[in-house]
Design a protein around this motif. Structure first.
Motif, PDB file in Angstrom:
ATOM      1  N   PRO A  83      13.808 -34.243 -31.592  1.00 28.67           N
ATOM      2  CA  PRO A  83      13.026 -35.441 -31.282  1.00 28.67           C
ATOM      3  C   PRO A  83      13.862 -36.438 -30.492  1.00 28.67           C
ATOM      4  CG  PRO A  83      12.714 -34.803 -33.570  1.00 28.67           C
ATOM      5  CD  PRO A  83      13.830 -33.962 -33.033  1.00 28.67           C
ATOM      6  N   ARG A  84      13.249 -37.016 -29.471  1.00 27.99           N
ATOM      7  CA  ARG A  84      13.947 -37.981 -28.628  1.00 27.99           C
ATOM      8  C   ARG A  84      14.199 -39.278 -29.393  1.00 27.99           C
ATOM      9  NH1 ARG A  84      11.531 -39.599 -22.734  1.00 27.99           N
ATOM     10  NH2 ARG A  84      13.379 -40.566 -21.824  1.00 27.99           N
TER      11      ARG A  84
ATOM     12  N   LEU B  77       3.836 -36.927 -16.067  1.00 22.57           N
ATOM     13  CA  LEU B  77       4.088 -38.258 -15.521  1.00 22.57           C
ATOM     14  C   LEU B  77       4.812 -39.146 -16.537  1.00 22.57           C
ATOM     15  CD1 LEU B  77       3.518 -40.179 -13.096  1.00 22.57           C
ATOM     16  CD2 LEU B  77       1.438 -40.870 -14.315  1.00 22.57           C
ATOM     17  N   LEU B  78       4.418 -39.062 -17.795  1.00 20.00           N
ATOM     18  CA  LEU B  78       4.951 -39.952 -18.822  1.00 20.00           C
ATOM     19  C   LEU B  78       6.170 -39.388 -19.558  1.00 20.00           C
ATOM     20  CD1 LEU B  78       1.659 -41.326 -20.423  1.00 20.00           C
ATOM     21  CD2 LEU B  78       3.117 -42.399 -18.689  1.00 20.00           C
ATOM     22  N   ASN B  79       6.463 -38.113 -19.379  1.00 14.00           N
ATOM     23  CA  ASN B  79       7.575 -37.507 -20.121  1.00 14.00           C
ATOM     24  C   ASN B  79       8.906 -38.237 -19.957  1.00 14.00           C
ATOM     25  OD1 ASN B  79       6.473 -35.485 -21.711  1.00 14.00           O
ATOM     26  ND2 ASN B  79       6.540 -33.969 -20.067  1.00 14.00           N
TER      27      ASN B  79
ATOM     28  N   SER C 119       9.996 -34.971 -27.236  1.00 16.20           N
ATOM     29  CA  SER C 119      11.110 -34.047 -27.436  1.00 16.20           C
ATOM     30  C   SER C 119      12.111 -34.129 -26.287  1.00 16.20           C
ATOM     31  CB  SER C 119      10.602 -32.598 -27.544  1.00 16.20           C
ATOM     32  OG  SER C 119       9.850 -32.417 -28.722  1.00 16.20           O
ATOM     33  N   LEU C 120      13.383 -34.092 -26.643  1.00 18.12           N
ATOM     34  CA  LEU C 120      14.479 -33.936 -25.697  1.00 18.12           C
ATOM     35  C   LEU C 120      14.869 -32.465 -25.696  1.00 18.12           C
ATOM     36  CD1 LEU C 120      16.933 -34.934 -23.969  1.00 18.12           C
ATOM     37  CD2 LEU C 120      18.125 -35.304 -26.150  1.00 18.12           C
TER      38      LEU C 120
ATOM     39  N   HIS D  42       6.108 -33.439 -24.143  1.00 21.52           N
ATOM     40  CA  HIS D  42       5.082 -33.838 -25.113  1.00 21.52           C
ATOM     41  C   HIS D  42       4.885 -35.350 -25.212  1.00 21.52           C
ATOM     42  CE1 HIS D  42       5.608 -29.683 -25.941  1.00 21.52           C
ATOM     43  NE2 HIS D  42       6.637 -29.824 -26.746  1.00 21.52           N
ATOM     44  N   SER D  43       4.839 -36.020 -24.076  1.00 22.80           N
ATOM     45  CA  SER D  43       4.638 -37.471 -24.112  1.00 22.80           C
ATOM     46  C   SER D  43       3.288 -37.845 -24.722  1.00 22.80           C
ATOM     47  CB  SER D  43       4.756 -38.056 -22.707  1.00 22.80           C
ATOM     48  OG  SER D  43       3.713 -37.600 -21.861  1.00 22.80           O
ATOM     49  N   ILE D  44       2.259 -37.027 -24.495  1.00 19.46           N
ATOM     50  CA  ILE D  44       0.953 -37.400 -25.038  1.00 19.46           C
ATOM     51  C   ILE D  44       0.888 -37.224 -26.551  1.00 19.46           C
ATOM     52  CG2 ILE D  44      -0.248 -36.925 -22.860  1.00 19.46           C
ATOM     53  CD1 ILE D  44      -1.328 -34.362 -24.103  1.00 19.46           C
TER      54      ILE D  44
END
Length: 238
Positions: A124-125, A220-222, A228-229, A173-175
């Motif tokens: 996890p980022r 676009l949002l990642n 996740s990193l 997985h930005s969304i």
């Protein structure tokens, strides 16, 4: 939901792939779709391994594979039952944040990797995860026991000390990030929250249908909101 970008890797027919902490087998099944590989999914959770077996059996029935072979194993990432330098690729996705003795786990996943071959680690980022921890005291245990949050530079440095070199990164997985924030706000174990359930239906639809619009928004949002990193390494020779 696939976190690893296999297209970034050079994978050949006959290569042996280990997906450690495979859970229900999402990356094991994705790797099984590559041409002629031998993929092993390993986990300590027997229920997860049963789900992985069902998933892979369905892939066999549908012919949705690359003509290789798969197997599953019960294994602890801190004591892997595999020989040194036995795999051409090791995937360790969303695992290390659960492991109290993560240094031993890092040494083990590198030990079983062949020199010159890739390792992929995802966690996890930092910022999205830190917000989850701040929003809910119950999140850590509800999300299968997260014991730490990694900063990118720290994780790259620690893994680099095990004899591998960093070669690249991306975020994924930005969304999904707002979904977890929403769950934390209402309580991560609640099942009756309408907004959370609607968002979950959206994510399920996205995974199954793969529409271009959500894929575009996610990419676009990642860089900003990626949940996740994903880090790519190569084991040094010798």
């Amino acid at each position: 939901m696939i976190t690893v970008d296999f297209s970034r890797l050079t994978i050949r027919p006959g290569d042996r792939i280990l997906d450690i902490g495979c859970g229900s087998g999402r990356h094991t099944a994705a790797a099984y779709g590559l041409e002629g590989v031998r993929v092993t999914g390993a986990d300590l959770n027997l229920n997860d391994l049963r789900e992985a077996r069902e998933r892979l059996t369905l892939h066999d029935q549908w012919g949705a594979h690359g003509g290789g072979v798969w197997n599953l194993a019960v294994a602890d990432v801190t004591r892997l039952p595999f020989p040194d330098a036995g795999f051409d690729l090791v995937v360790c996705s969303e695992v290390l944040e659960h492991i109290p003795d993560d240094g031993v786990a890092m040494a083990e996943i590198v030990r079983v990797l062949k020199p010159g071959r890739p390792l992929v680690v995802s966690v996890p980022r930092f910022l999205p995860e830190r917000i989850c921890w701040a929003l809910s005291d119950d999140y850590v245990n509800a999300n299968q026991g997260h014991v730490r949050i990694y900063r990118e530079a720290e994780l790259i440095d620690r893994l680099g000390r095990t004899g591998i070199r960093f070669i690249g990164r991306h975020w994924a997985h930005s969304i999904h990030t707002p979904y977890w924030w929403l769950k934390c706000l209402v309580g991560p174990t609640r099942t009756d929250a309408v907004a959370v359930n609607l968002y979950h239906r959206l994510l399920t639809w996205d995974i199954l249908q793969k529409p271009w619009i959500t894929g575009f928004i996610d990419r676009l949002l990642n860089p900003v909101l990626g949940k996740s990193l994903v880090l790519y390494f190569e084991k040094k020779a010798g």
